[in-house]
Scaffold this active site. Structure first.
Site, PDB file in Angstrom:
ATOM      1  N   HIS A  40       0.847  -1.183   0.000  1.00 23.61           N
ATOM      2  CA  HIS A  40       0.000   0.000   0.000  1.00 23.61           C
ATOM      3  C   HIS A  40       0.890   1.243   0.000  1.00 23.61           C
ATOM      4  CE1 HIS A  40       1.004  -0.801   4.223  1.00 23.61           C
ATOM      5  NE2 HIS A  40       1.015   0.516   4.335  1.00 23.61           N
ATOM      6  N   HIS A 122       5.501   5.946  -1.790  1.00 25.01           N
ATOM      7  CA  HIS A 122       6.256   4.773  -2.204  1.00 25.01           C
ATOM      8  C   HIS A 122       5.503   3.516  -1.780  1.00 25.01           C
ATOM      9  CE1 HIS A 122       7.352   5.275   2.000  1.00 25.01           C
ATOM     10  NE2 HIS A 122       7.584   3.977   2.011  1.00 25.01           N
TER      11      HIS A 122
END
Length: 177
Positions: A40, A122
């Site tokens: 995620h 990220h």
């Protein structure tokens, strides 16, 4: 108390491609790979919050501006020298950062402290438990990999239960964008 964070999730195909790249790093030092179903982009880590705060945080999520966005993931880089975290780079025209800032502002109004570090979208591939120099060559081979694109259409309030075999995530609240 419940350990929580707010996130967006890339599509299964993007997560699978990233996980596949991560498996190529096995055997190079000691790494803790993130399972593809747990990948995620964290917009805001809340930590341990009282159960009663879940409804307040959910209400804040309900006020987020609507509108899905496109995200692509390509390239592998690291946090730290030597590396502590191996990550897939996220490119989304700044949309995740805008959501993170919106959350910072709105959550600070109900008592959550603002992050001091600059937001860096990220997707974590692995955590480096023991670094070996051979890791650098393997990372260089992944530097320009393309993991695909997807639509981000929801923000999630996630619960994280830490266990000896790794965290277990569940969704407490979902808001469509």
């Amino acid at each position: 108390m419940v350990r929580t964070f707010i996130a967006v999730e890339p599509s299964a195909s993007v997560r699978n491609a990233i996980f596949s790249a991560g498996t190529s790093l096995r055997g190079t030092g000691r790494l803790s790979l993130v399972p593809d179903n747990q990948m995620h982009i964290t917009l805001k880590f809340l930590g341990e919050i009282p159960e009663s705060s879940v409804a307040k945080v959910s209400s804040v999520l309900d006020t987020l501006p609507k509108g899905f966005y496109q995200l692509s993931a390509h390239g592998v880089s690291v946090f730290g020298h030597p590396p502590r975290v191996i990550k897939a780079e996220v490119h989304d025209g700044g949309h995740s950062a805008e959501l993170a800032e919106e959350l910072e502002t709105k959550l600070s109004r109900i008592g959550f402290p603002r992050e001091e570090k600059k937001f860096s979208p990220h997707i974590t591939i692995a955590r480096v438990k023991e670094y070996v120099p051979e890791l650098n060559a393997k990372l260089a081979a992944l530097k320009s990999l393309d993991f695909g694109s997807c639509e981000i259409s929801a923000v999630l309030l996630k619960k994280s239960v830490l266990t000896p075999s790794g965290p277990i995530y569940s969704t407490l609240h979902r808001v469509e964008l």
